[in-house]
Design a protein around this motif. Sequence first.
Motif, mmCIF file in Angstrom:
data_model
loop_
_atom_site.group_PDB
_atom_site.id
_atom_site.type_symbol
_atom_site.label_atom_id
_atom_site.label_comp_id
_atom_site.label_asym_id
_atom_site.label_seq_id
_atom_site.Cartn_x
_atom_site.Cartn_y
_atom_site.Cartn_z
ATOM 1 N N LEU A 224 -31.553 100.781 91.455
ATOM 2 C CA LEU A 224 -32.523 99.628 91.283
ATOM 3 C C LEU A 224 -32.180 98.923 90.047
ATOM 4 O O LEU A 224 -31.976 99.381 89.004
ATOM 5 N N ARG A 225 -31.813 97.481 90.336
ATOM 6 C CA ARG A 225 -31.783 96.595 89.320
ATOM 7 C C ARG A 225 -33.037 96.440 88.396
ATOM 8 O O ARG A 225 -34.108 96.764 89.085
ATOM 9 N N PRO A 226 -33.101 95.653 87.442
ATOM 10 C CA PRO A 226 -34.313 95.549 86.781
ATOM 11 C C PRO A 226 -35.248 94.348 87.520
ATOM 12 O O PRO A 226 -34.749 93.711 88.250
ATOM 13 N N ARG A 227 -36.346 94.432 87.372
ATOM 14 C CA ARG A 227 -37.823 93.652 87.839
ATOM 15 C C ARG A 227 -37.048 91.992 87.838
ATOM 16 O O ARG A 227 -36.856 91.796 86.723
ATOM 17 N N PRO A 228 -37.132 91.335 88.944
ATOM 18 C CA PRO A 228 -36.748 89.852 88.788
ATOM 19 C C PRO A 228 -37.682 89.123 87.888
ATOM 20 O O PRO A 228 -38.955 89.458 88.100
ATOM 21 N N ASP A 229 -37.140 87.970 87.141
ATOM 22 C CA ASP A 229 -38.012 87.306 86.424
ATOM 23 C C ASP A 229 -38.803 86.368 87.285
ATOM 24 O O ASP A 229 -38.164 86.001 88.639
ATOM 25 N N ILE A 230 -39.906 86.116 86.918
ATOM 26 C CA ILE A 230 -40.800 84.987 87.735
ATOM 27 C C ILE A 230 -40.903 83.688 87.566
ATOM 28 O O ILE A 230 -41.301 83.478 86.069
ATOM 29 N N ILE A 231 -40.517 82.700 87.996
ATOM 30 C CA ILE A 231 -40.502 81.231 87.520
ATOM 31 C C ILE A 231 -41.763 80.610 88.261
ATOM 32 O O ILE A 231 -41.887 80.591 89.335
ATOM 33 N N GLY A 232 -42.550 79.942 87.497
ATOM 34 C CA GLY A 232 -43.815 79.172 88.049
ATOM 35 C C GLY A 232 -43.250 78.175 88.823
ATOM 36 O O GLY A 232 -43.198 77.052 88.040
ATOM 37 N N ARG A 233 -43.244 78.029 89.958
ATOM 38 C CA ARG A 233 -42.802 76.943 90.729
ATOM 39 C C ARG A 233 -44.063 75.930 90.456
ATOM 40 O O ARG A 233 -45.148 75.952 91.229
ATOM 41 N N ARG A 234 -43.839 74.759 90.098
ATOM 42 C CA ARG A 234 -44.978 73.778 89.685
ATOM 43 C C ARG A 234 -45.988 74.395 89.035
ATOM 44 O O ARG A 234 -47.197 74.053 89.206
ATOM 45 N N GLY A 235 -45.843 75.608 88.371
ATOM 46 C CA GLY A 235 -46.719 76.070 87.618
ATOM 47 C C GLY A 235 -47.297 77.321 88.496
ATOM 48 O O GLY A 235 -46.767 78.077 88.918
ATOM 49 N N ALA A 236 -48.814 77.472 88.608
ATOM 50 C CA ALA A 236 -49.414 78.341 89.499
ATOM 51 C C ALA A 236 -50.313 77.722 90.338
ATOM 52 O O ALA A 236 -51.414 77.531 90.118
#
Length: 586
Positions: A224-236
């Motif tokens: 299992l690879r590292p946890r994917p980074d989360i990009i705030g799409r148009r913020g939250a």
Amino acid sequence: MVKHQPLQVYEKQVFVSFVTGIYGCRWKRYQRSQDDSSRWECTWFFLLCSSFFLLLFWTYFWLVAQNDFNEFNWSVYNLSGEWRDETIPILASTTVGFSYITFLMILALFHISLGQQLNLYWVHKIGVLATLLTTISGVVSVHDIWGDEWDILFVSLQATAPFLHLGALATVTAVSWLIAGYVIRRERTTFQVIVLLIYIIILLALYLAPLMFTCPCIMDRHGLRPRPDIIGRRGAPMLAPENTMVSFNRALQHGASSLQADVTISVDGVPFLMRDHTLRRTTDVRKIFPTRQFEDSSFFNWTEIRSLNAGQWFLESDPYWTADTLTARDRSRIGNQTVCSLVEMLRLAARANSSALLSIRKPPPEHPRYRNWFMDTLWAVQKAGISPKRVRTVTWTPDTDRGRVRGLQQTAHEKLSMEEIKQRGITSLTLHYSKASHNDIQEYLANNVSVTVYPVNVPWLYSILWCSGVPSVSSDAPQVLRKVPYPIWLMSQNAYNFIWMSSDLVSLAVVVGIFSFQKWRMSGMQNCNPEQIMLSAVTRTSSRDVNIMKEKLIFSELNNGLSSSEELSLFPENGYVRYSHGGHNR
């Protein structure tokens, strides 16, 4: 002479009365029949089954499409020009229709198992037909408005296929009771053989179905690879109005490592954040500039854009059903939001030591900044004081314009072959989740091409992308994905193979056992003497739970009844019948 028919004892059949009463409005015993159902009623049963399976498909679609509810409402808005949450009536009607059809389906199966004749009540026939037609019209409408969304069904199977397989296997195994009873208890006909063959084919297909599965989370946990980074799409945008400063702040507070925004160039060359082509949905342009509400947002100058309110619409329309959870302070802050400029968002990203992903919309040809939009974007980046290496751009323009945004990291928004990626010098891709298959992701990662997948708003989708090794995802719900510390399920290949083989063997044993039992039960019934069955029923003692129906004495001719030397004596108080013939008792 007098012909005496024996007493018949009937037990109360509350369950049978309930089943036949609800299904066919046949509450009385004399209204029921164990004869074969007519072709007309079989046709209605077929329509009921069709409605059930279509609604099952429809319900599953909307369950997995929850990831894109806002995209659906946005598609409807682009067609109608009015923003409203169309998912609420769809979900409500689907819930009611599926519950109703499922209940009728269960009653119909009970009819078959109890040997009762199918006779659907006319009110239910109208309900079944209305539900079927409504569902068909819904499927056609969604295909016209939101046809690309069907892809989520195939994507969702990567997460749900093992569990759907077990559920389908259990259901088909249970149905073997009805199939065995239908095939064994009657004289063999061609139709019975066809039904049996179809059942065997379906059962074998289910036994072998896992060979066709592609589930990324069936893997060794050490891989299992590292946890994917989360990009705030148009913020939250579920917590605050999209593309506003309060929305971007909320995204960073909930663990977003990067921010994504939609960039439009104003008529005086100021990049600002706006998803739509017009300002109608997310601002009060109808109130401030009523005659220009349908005008392209890029033809407003920055002073005019800045004068608009960009937060009140969120409180009024509540696009994600979250406005009621806001505090009075949050509501006041949101209600005073204005349109955000690109410089403001990039400064926030620089202060938070995060990166930015920009989706830039090129102005139309008649726009004054048509040839200078890339310079306006670079100017905003430089003014914000953020390193160009931390800014990636997705330019929705032809490839001839892609090289004009110099100094910024560029990413493609389309699925490309490795040869095209190398020719264009692209090092990252931003793909819709329906375009990012597990094999493609593995190929890109093996060639050092970073992949960002969007939109990812639900844990099951985040989990399968995590198992696939995706480095980052773009999400409208960073506050939801933040609570997913590990894939929702992860299983080794050996463990799944054991479950698969075990379930198949158990199912096979149950099916063989059911068919053997049904054959033994039917053969035993065929060997019984009808006269013994009748007399056995008569000799039951009366009780409060038993109704004894004494049939009337029927006068008939001598040649139609008992002979002159035969008598029949009734002893109801003892609960049995005695026949006598020529002075001898039987």
